[in-house]
Write a protein that holds these residues in place. Structure first.
Motif, short mmCIF file in Angstrom:
data_model
loop_
_atom_site.label_atom_id
_atom_site.label_comp_id
_atom_site.label_asym_id
_atom_site.label_seq_id
_atom_site.Cartn_x
_atom_site.Cartn_y
_atom_site.Cartn_z
N GLN A 127 0.61 -1.04 0.14
CA GLN A 127 -0.21 0.08 -0.04
C GLN A 127 0.91 1.36 -0.03
OE1 GLN A 127 -2.56 0.43 3.38
NE2 GLN A 127 -4.02 1.84 2.24
N THR B 117 2.45 2.37 -3.38
CA THR B 117 1.35 3.27 -4.12
C THR B 117 1.46 4.52 -4.04
OG1 THR B 117 -0.44 3.38 -2.78
CG2 THR B 117 -0.37 1.18 -4.05
N ASN B 118 2.28 5.07 -3.23
CA ASN B 118 2.60 6.55 -2.91
C ASN B 118 3.76 6.78 -3.83
OD1 ASN B 118 0.57 7.29 -1.27
ND2 ASN B 118 1.47 6.28 0.44
N PHE C 118 5.30 3.54 -8.92
CA PHE C 118 4.46 2.75 -8.83
C PHE C 118 2.92 3.58 -9.57
CE2 PHE C 118 7.58 0.06 -6.60
CZ PHE C 118 7.67 -0.96 -7.51
N LYS C 119 3.08 4.96 -9.75
CA LYS C 119 2.00 5.42 -9.87
C LYS C 119 1.10 4.72 -11.03
CE LYS C 119 2.32 9.19 -12.41
NZ LYS C 119 2.83 10.44 -12.84
N GLU D 288 -1.93 -1.07 -9.95
CA GLU D 288 -2.63 -1.61 -8.97
C GLU D 288 -1.87 -2.33 -7.71
OE1 GLU D 288 -5.93 -0.95 -8.46
OE2 GLU D 288 -6.38 0.27 -10.18
N GLU D 289 -2.35 -2.37 -6.57
CA GLU D 289 -1.63 -2.91 -5.31
C GLU D 289 -1.33 -4.36 -5.75
OE1 GLU D 289 -3.24 -2.37 -1.30
OE2 GLU D 289 -3.63 -0.30 -1.72
N ILE E 171 1.17 -4.73 -8.26
CA ILE E 171 2.68 -4.47 -7.74
C ILE E 171 3.31 -5.55 -6.95
CG2 ILE E 171 3.75 -2.94 -5.78
CD1 ILE E 171 2.04 -0.63 -6.57
N ASN F 29 6.81 5.61 -15.69
CA ASN F 29 7.15 6.35 -14.35
C ASN F 29 8.72 6.53 -14.18
OD1 ASN F 29 4.50 6.58 -13.82
ND2 ASN F 29 4.53 4.59 -12.75
#
Length: 226
Positions: free
Chosen positions: A7, A10-11, A15-16, A19-20, A23, A129
């Protein structure tokens, strides 16, 4: 891998848009490490080999440069989601140009060069990214050069506040650093910073309390750095 780590990732700008679940799936197939550091512990020392890219999962770190005179200049302060080593890891010499210090307890995800290349091949969003992160880092370095080019302390402070305004999109800024860290970022003594902030307050340019700064005359600050 722990769900809170996924989680937190995701910040990260790397990894922008991913989805979790994706990832977690991606990380199960690549070479990586998760390391924890205590407050005040060194993550890397200047001239160490840089073989991995680091992503801050939890905590804050400081990038600092030491000089023979004993002076230490803080180049940057990074927090959750920020990355370091992305330019150096693929350079010819791949050595850290500065020391990296954990200023809180922190958790770092380390991606090897092989892992980075594999992620870029397997996920187009990660590739985009990663390239954006490289571009942003180059722009940040250019900003550092710009700050050094200013002749007066007031110009340096104005530039820093304008950049924070652009980032936070509000005239009431919550600075992510204290006075000492701010002085280190600008490469100046703390008393000089405090004195100049007081002058700018008396001139009606800004008001401040602790790490909160209210910009009162935005255009006047902009004129200082034109």
């Amino acid at each position: 891998m722990k769900s809170e780590i996924i989680q937190a990732l995701t910040n990260s700008p790397l990894f922008k848009g991913i989805e979790e679940a994706n990832i977690e799936e991606l990380l199960t197939t690549i070479d990586h490490q998760i390391k924890e550091f205590k407050k005040g512990e060194l993550i890397a020392i200047e001239e160490d080999n840089c073989e991995e890219l680091g992503i801050i999962v939890f905590g804050n770190i400081q990038i600092q440069k030491s000089y023979p005179s004993g002076k230490v200049v803080v180049l940057d302060i990074l927090d959750q989601g920020d990355i370091f080593g992305e330019i150096i890891v693929f350079s010819k010499e791949h050595r850290f140009p500065a020391t990296i210090l954990s200023i809180t307890d922190s958790t770092i995800l380390l991606l090897s060069k092989t892992g980075i290349k594999q992620l870029c091949k397997e996920n187009e969003c990660f590739l985009e990214n990663f390239l954006q992160s490289l571009t942003s880092k180059i722009l940040m370095l250019n900003r550092k050069v710009k700050i050094l080019s200013y002749k007066t302390l007031k110009e340096k402070i104005a530039d820093l506040l304008i950049e924070e305004y652009k980032h936070q999109q509000t005239l009431v800024l919550t600075l992510p650093y204290d006075r000492k860290e701010m002085a280190d970022l600008l490469g100046i003594p703390r008393p000089s910073l405090s004195r100049e902030l007081s002058i700018m307050k008396e001139e009606g340019l800004i008001d401040y309390y602790k790490n909160t700064v209210r910009i009162l005359q935005l255009n006047a600050l902009r004129e200082l750095i034109i």
